[in-house]
Design a protein around this motif. Structure first.
Motif, PDB file in Angstrom:
ATOM      1  N   ARG A 279     -32.657 -33.030  52.785  1.00 45.39           N
ATOM      2  CA  ARG A 279     -32.841 -32.609  54.184  1.00 45.39           C
ATOM      3  C   ARG A 279     -31.749 -33.181  55.097  1.00 45.39           C
ATOM      4  O   ARG A 279     -31.953 -33.437  56.282  1.00 45.39           O
ATOM      5  CB  ARG A 279     -34.218 -33.012  54.723  1.00 45.39           C
ATOM      6  N   ALA A 280     -30.587 -33.395  54.527  1.00 50.97           N
ATOM      7  CA  ALA A 280     -29.391 -33.791  55.266  1.00 50.97           C
ATOM      8  C   ALA A 280     -28.223 -33.222  54.495  1.00 50.97           C
ATOM      9  O   ALA A 280     -28.137 -33.395  53.281  1.00 50.97           O
ATOM     10  CB  ALA A 280     -29.283 -35.312  55.367  1.00 50.97           C
ATOM     11  N   VAL A 281     -27.324 -32.505  55.188  1.00 52.90           N
ATOM     12  CA  VAL A 281     -26.326 -31.731  54.467  1.00 52.90           C
ATOM     13  C   VAL A 281     -24.912 -31.971  55.010  1.00 52.90           C
ATOM     14  O   VAL A 281     -24.710 -32.141  56.209  1.00 52.90           O
ATOM     15  CB  VAL A 281     -26.689 -30.224  54.510  1.00 52.90           C
ATOM     16  N   HIS A 282     -23.958 -31.994  54.095  1.00 45.92           N
ATOM     17  CA  HIS A 282     -22.530 -32.026  54.386  1.00 45.92           C
ATOM     18  C   HIS A 282     -22.208 -30.748  55.168  1.00 45.92           C
ATOM     19  O   HIS A 282     -22.130 -29.670  54.607  1.00 45.92           O
ATOM     20  CB  HIS A 282     -21.797 -32.057  53.034  1.00 45.92           C
ATOM     21  N   ALA A 283     -22.053 -30.874  56.490  1.00 43.71           N
ATOM     22  CA  ALA A 283     -22.005 -29.680  57.348  1.00 43.71           C
ATOM     23  C   ALA A 283     -20.598 -29.279  57.743  1.00 43.71           C
ATOM     24  O   ALA A 283     -20.376 -28.710  58.810  1.00 43.71           O
ATOM     25  CB  ALA A 283     -22.858 -29.923  58.593  1.00 43.71           C
ATOM     26  N   ASP A 284     -19.638 -29.562  56.879  1.00 44.23           N
ATOM     27  CA  ASP A 284     -18.239 -29.222  57.180  1.00 44.23           C
ATOM     28  C   ASP A 284     -17.622 -28.525  55.971  1.00 44.23           C
ATOM     29  O   ASP A 284     -16.723 -29.066  55.323  1.00 44.23           O
ATOM     30  CB  ASP A 284     -17.469 -30.498  57.523  1.00 44.23           C
ATOM     31  N   PRO A 285     -18.107 -27.315  55.651  1.00 47.37           N
ATOM     32  CA  PRO A 285     -17.687 -26.674  54.408  1.00 47.37           C
ATOM     33  C   PRO A 285     -16.367 -25.907  54.533  1.00 47.37           C
ATOM     34  O   PRO A 285     -16.279 -24.746  54.157  1.00 47.37           O
ATOM     35  CB  PRO A 285     -18.840 -25.720  54.117  1.00 47.37           C
ATOM     36  N   HIS A 286     -15.335 -26.560  55.101  1.00 40.67           N
ATOM     37  CA  HIS A 286     -14.054 -25.857  55.094  1.00 40.67           C
ATOM     38  C   HIS A 286     -13.287 -26.275  53.832  1.00 40.67           C
ATOM     39  O   HIS A 286     -13.484 -27.373  53.302  1.00 40.67           O
ATOM     40  CB  HIS A 286     -13.265 -26.087  56.392  1.00 40.67           C
ATOM     41  N   PRO A 287     -12.435 -25.403  53.323  1.00 39.13           N
ATOM     42  CA  PRO A 287     -11.838 -25.627  51.997  1.00 39.13           C
ATOM     43  C   PRO A 287     -11.052 -26.920  51.854  1.00 39.13           C
ATOM     44  O   PRO A 287     -10.936 -27.452  50.749  1.00 39.13           O
ATOM     45  CB  PRO A 287     -10.911 -24.402  51.826  1.00 39.13           C
ATOM     46  N   GLY A 288     -10.517 -27.460  52.967  1.00 35.20           N
ATOM     47  CA  GLY A 288      -9.730 -28.687  52.887  1.00 35.20           C
ATOM     48  C   GLY A 288     -10.523 -29.909  52.475  1.00 35.20           C
ATOM     49  O   GLY A 288      -9.946 -30.946  52.148  1.00 35.20           O
ATOM     50  N   ASN A 289     -11.858 -29.813  52.485  1.00 33.45           N
ATOM     51  CA  ASN A 289     -12.698 -30.960  52.121  1.00 33.45           C
ATOM     52  C   ASN A 289     -13.033 -31.018  50.639  1.00 33.45           C
ATOM     53  O   ASN A 289     -13.824 -31.866  50.224  1.00 33.45           O
ATOM     54  CB  ASN A 289     -14.007 -30.930  52.923  1.00 33.45           C
ATOM     55  N   PHE A 290     -12.452 -30.113  49.853  1.00 31.67           N
ATOM     56  CA  PHE A 290     -12.761 -30.064  48.423  1.00 31.67           C
ATOM     57  C   PHE A 290     -11.487 -30.067  47.581  1.00 31.67           C
ATOM     58  O   PHE A 290     -10.463 -29.522  48.003  1.00 31.67           O
ATOM     59  CB  PHE A 290     -13.582 -28.803  48.101  1.00 31.67           C
ATOM     60  N   ILE A 291     -11.592 -30.672  46.412  1.00 35.77           N
ATOM     61  CA  ILE A 291     -10.485 -30.731  45.451  1.00 35.77           C
ATOM     62  C   ILE A 291     -11.009 -30.230  44.112  1.00 35.77           C
ATOM     63  O   ILE A 291     -12.103 -30.617  43.687  1.00 35.77           O
ATOM     64  CB  ILE A 291      -9.987 -32.188  45.284  1.00 35.77           C
ATOM     65  N   ILE A 292     -10.236 -29.376  43.448  1.00 34.97           N
ATOM     66  CA  ILE A 292     -10.598 -28.971  42.088  1.00 34.97           C
ATOM     67  C   ILE A 292      -9.744 -29.800  41.136  1.00 34.97           C
ATOM     68  O   ILE A 292      -8.512 -29.776  41.202  1.00 34.97           O
ATOM     69  CB  ILE A 292     -10.399 -27.457  41.852  1.00 34.97           C
ATOM     70  N   THR A 293     -10.383 -30.595  40.292  1.00 35.85           N
ATOM     71  CA  THR A 293      -9.693 -31.555  39.434  1.00 35.85           C
ATOM     72  C   THR A 293      -9.066 -30.854  38.222  1.00 35.85           C
ATOM     73  O   THR A 293      -9.447 -29.723  37.883  1.00 35.85           O
ATOM     74  CB  THR A 293     -10.679 -32.635  38.941  1.00 35.85           C
ATOM     75  N   PRO A 294      -8.118 -31.510  37.539  1.00 33.92           N
ATOM     76  CA  PRO A 294      -7.472 -30.900  36.374  1.00 33.92           C
ATOM     77  C   PRO A 294      -8.458 -30.508  35.270  1.00 33.92           C
ATOM     78  O   PRO A 294      -8.190 -29.578  34.511  1.00 33.92           O
ATOM     79  CB  PRO A 294      -6.511 -31.992  35.894  1.00 33.92           C
ATOM     80  N   ASP A 295      -9.612 -31.204  35.185  1.00 34.16           N
ATOM     81  CA  ASP A 295     -10.599 -30.844  34.153  1.00 34.16           C
ATOM     82  C   ASP A 295     -11.654 -29.865  34.682  1.00 34.16           C
ATOM     83  O   ASP A 295     -12.715 -29.690  34.081  1.00 34.16           O
ATOM     84  CB  ASP A 295     -11.262 -32.087  33.555  1.00 34.16           C
ATOM     85  N   GLY A 296     -11.348 -29.205  35.824  1.00 35.05           N
ATOM     86  CA  GLY A 296     -12.189 -28.114  36.307  1.00 35.05           C
ATOM     87  C   GLY A 296     -13.469 -28.527  36.986  1.00 35.05           C
ATOM     88  O   GLY A 296     -14.463 -27.801  36.972  1.00 35.05           O
ATOM     89  N   LYS A 297     -13.458 -29.707  37.646  1.00 35.49           N
ATOM     90  CA  LYS A 297     -14.639 -30.143  38.392  1.00 35.49           C
ATOM     91  C   LYS A 297     -14.355 -30.102  39.890  1.00 35.49           C
ATOM     92  O   LYS A 297     -13.207 -30.050  40.323  1.00 35.49           O
ATOM     93  CB  LYS A 297     -15.062 -31.544  37.948  1.00 35.49           C
ATOM     94  N   LEU A 298     -15.431 -30.146  40.661  1.00 31.21           N
ATOM     95  CA  LEU A 298     -15.321 -30.093  42.116  1.00 31.21           C
ATOM     96  C   LEU A 298     -15.353 -31.508  42.683  1.00 31.21           C
ATOM     97  O   LEU A 298     -16.337 -32.233  42.509  1.00 31.21           O
ATOM     98  CB  LEU A 298     -16.485 -29.277  42.681  1.00 31.21           C
ATOM     99  N   GLY A 299     -14.276 -31.891  43.364  1.00 29.95           N
ATOM    100  CA  GLY A 299     -14.216 -33.196  44.017  1.00 29.95           C
ATOM    101  C   GLY A 299     -14.586 -33.067  45.485  1.00 29.95           C
ATOM    102  O   GLY A 299     -14.050 -32.201  46.188  1.00 29.95           O
ATOM    103  N   ILE A 300     -15.506 -33.900  45.953  1.00 32.12           N
ATOM    104  CA  ILE A 300     -15.931 -33.896  47.363  1.00 32.12           C
ATOM    105  C   ILE A 300     -15.248 -35.072  48.042  1.00 32.12           C
ATOM    106  O   ILE A 300     -15.508 -36.230  47.703  1.00 32.12           O
ATOM    107  CB  ILE A 300     -17.458 -34.039  47.507  1.00 32.12           C
ATOM    108  N   ILE A 301     -14.375 -34.794  49.020  1.00 31.26           N
ATOM    109  CA  ILE A 301     -13.521 -35.869  49.535  1.00 31.26           C
ATOM    110  C   ILE A 301     -13.753 -36.196  51.010  1.00 31.26           C
ATOM    111  O   ILE A 301     -13.007 -36.990  51.574  1.00 31.26           O
ATOM    112  CB  ILE A 301     -12.030 -35.554  49.304  1.00 31.26           C
ATOM    113  N   ASP A 302     -14.760 -35.607  51.624  1.00 35.45           N
ATOM    114  CA  ASP A 302     -14.980 -35.891  53.044  1.00 35.45           C
ATOM    115  C   ASP A 302     -16.455 -35.739  53.382  1.00 35.45           C
ATOM    116  O   ASP A 302     -17.043 -34.698  53.148  1.00 35.45           O
ATOM    117  CB  ASP A 302     -14.148 -34.927  53.904  1.00 35.45           C
ATOM    118  N   PHE A 303     -17.053 -36.790  53.961  1.00 37.83           N
ATOM    119  CA  PHE A 303     -18.456 -36.757  54.367  1.00 37.83           C
ATOM    120  C   PHE A 303     -18.587 -37.052  55.859  1.00 37.83           C
ATOM    121  O   PHE A 303     -19.576 -37.613  56.297  1.00 37.83           O
ATOM    122  CB  PHE A 303     -19.264 -37.777  53.580  1.00 37.83           C
TER     123      PHE A 303
END
Length: 441
Positions: A279-303
């Motif tokens: 019931r609390a959400v990362h409310a800034d879903p613009h693409p600059g806040n995410f990184i796709i790692t070399p092994d194909g995972k989603l990195g979350i870099i901003d809270f």
């Protein structure tokens, strides 16, 4: 000697007078653009506003880029609401999602000394003075300490102290661009101000980052950086560096459909787990806040931006997304009233009008929830949303302020998520974390 970057800023307006002067200069430029447009229109009555919009968008973005902070953040938010602004503004403002012009190395050292009492090279073994990423509130530098590669986020000088005054200055521009009623814009700006005050408090961000990353640690195909409170402050954050590509760069590598689906599913689970379990959400879903790692995972870099969902909003809102809920008109009207979408003073005909319009609106929003999986690659769903948004934006009935303030960030969060999934052209299972809609009367 460090090479100078032509795009780097060597100074930033920090006082209210300096920042308001920048807005006044921009206002004069926009006035000149209108004079030029209407002078041309005298000789060509069919002249469109495309050139005027492009000139105004470029001038406003240039000004906001120099100011950084709240004003640029509002531009970033508006660029994600693609049905609100003309295309020229969306194209200009979306630059702030990935890379705004960074501050120069000497200015960063000066800022760091004020915050920590010493230069960055006295704290880290290595510190790259050239920014790796610059956004609206701060910029990121790569560093090393004890063999660990780190990301150091430094807030722009004056940003945290100028939120209220900046929003007052940006309000006339937003009023003209969005066309909201003044009352509605006031609600919007107050909610934005509340979130931005939190977003500029980096100590709060570190605390929340640790809490949410620990709560989401077991979600599949998601990675979080480790945070270092002892190397952070109210205006700086130190975390592990995550290697990878931003969404735009990732898509240029032409990933397979399976890879796109994996990243899309990770995004869907990340957001819906937070909404429906935390019931609390990362409310800034613009693409600059995410990184796709070399092994194909989603990195979350901003809270930085977290929106809490109180029960008196969560239950009526997400109950509207549950199958068959609209079959009970009285319950639907009860939820609309609780969410202030329908007002006590509305006439019977107004109640029927808003009941019908909001049913259509929520029905569109809830489409991904209506089956076990959803294909976000198609354009029809998004065209329906944008066309509906454009239609109601022109209706006088929607110039009145309606809906509780929580809609601002919850809508932004979910439609931002939908847009990223559309860019990924991902198909995801949407029944992994579903709304908890045991809504008591």
């Amino acid at each position: 000697m460090m090479r100078k970057d032509e795009n780097e800023q060597r100074s930033i307006p920090t006082s209210k007078v300096e920042r308001s002067t920048q807005f006044v200069k921009t206002g004069f430029k926009i006035g000149g653009n209108y004079v030029k447009h209407y002078s041309k229109k005298l000789f060509n009555s069919d002249l469109s506003k495309d050139e005027l919009n492009e000139d105004n968008a470029a001038d406003i973005y240039e000004s906001l880029s120099k100011l950084k902070g709240s004003a640029l953040k509002v531009a970033q938010m508006l660029s994600m609401d693609k049905n609100i602004l003309p295309k020229a503004y969306v194209n200009q403002f979306s630059q702030s999602q990935y890379n705004a012009p960074p501050l120069s190395g000497p200015l960063i050292v000066q800022t760091f000394r004020k915050l920590h009492g010493k230069a960055p090279e006295k704290i880290y073994d290595k510190f790259n003075l050239k920014s790796s990423n610059a956004a609206s509130i701060g910029q990121v530098h790569q560093a090393e300490l004890n063999g660990r590669k780190l990301a150091v986020k430094i807030q722009y000088p004056g940003v945290g102290d100028s939120i209220s005054s900046d929003l007052k200055l940006v309000k006339p521009f937003a009023f003209r661009l969005i066309g909201m009623s003044e009352k509605e814009l006031d609600v919007y700006m107050r909610e934005v101000e509340e979130r931005l005050l939190e977003e500029t408090d980096y100590e709060l961000e570190v605390k929340r980052s640790i809490e949410i990353s620990e709560a989401c640690a077991y979600l599949r195909n998601i990675v979080f950086p480790r945070y270092y409170p002892e190397l952070s402050s109210k205006r700086t954050i130190t975390m592990d560096w995550i290697e990878g590509l931003h969404l735009k760069e990732y898509l240029e590598t032409n990933p397979s459909q399976e890879e796109r689906n994996t990243i899309g599913q990770a995004l869907w689970d990340f957001y819906n787990f937070q909404q429906h379990e935390l019931r609390a959400v990362h409310a800034d879903p613009h693409p600059g806040n995410f990184i796709i790692t070399p092994d194909g995972k989603l990195g979350i870099i901003d809270f930085g931006c977290i929106k809490e969902l109180p029960d008196d909003f969560y239950y009526p809102f997400f109950s509207l997304t549950s199958e068959g809920f609209f079959n009970d008109k009285e319950k639907t009207l009860q939820a609309f009233r609780q969410l202030e979408m329908i007002h006590e003073k509305d006439s019977a005909s107004e109640v029927e009008f808003y009941y019908d319009m909001y049913r259509q609106m929520i029905g569109l929003f809830a489409k991904p929830y209506s089956s076990e999986s959803f294909d976000f690659s198609g354009t029809e769903f998004f065209e329906q949303i944008y066309n509906y948004g454009e239609m109601i934006a022109k209706m006088p009935e929607f110039k009145k302020a309606r809906g509780v303030k929580h809609f601002i960030y919850v809508n932004r969060t979910n439609f931002g998520l939908y847009n990223i999934l559309h860019e990924l052209k991902a198909t995801v299972r949407t029944d992994t974390y579903v709304p908890q809609v045991a809504y008591a009367d």
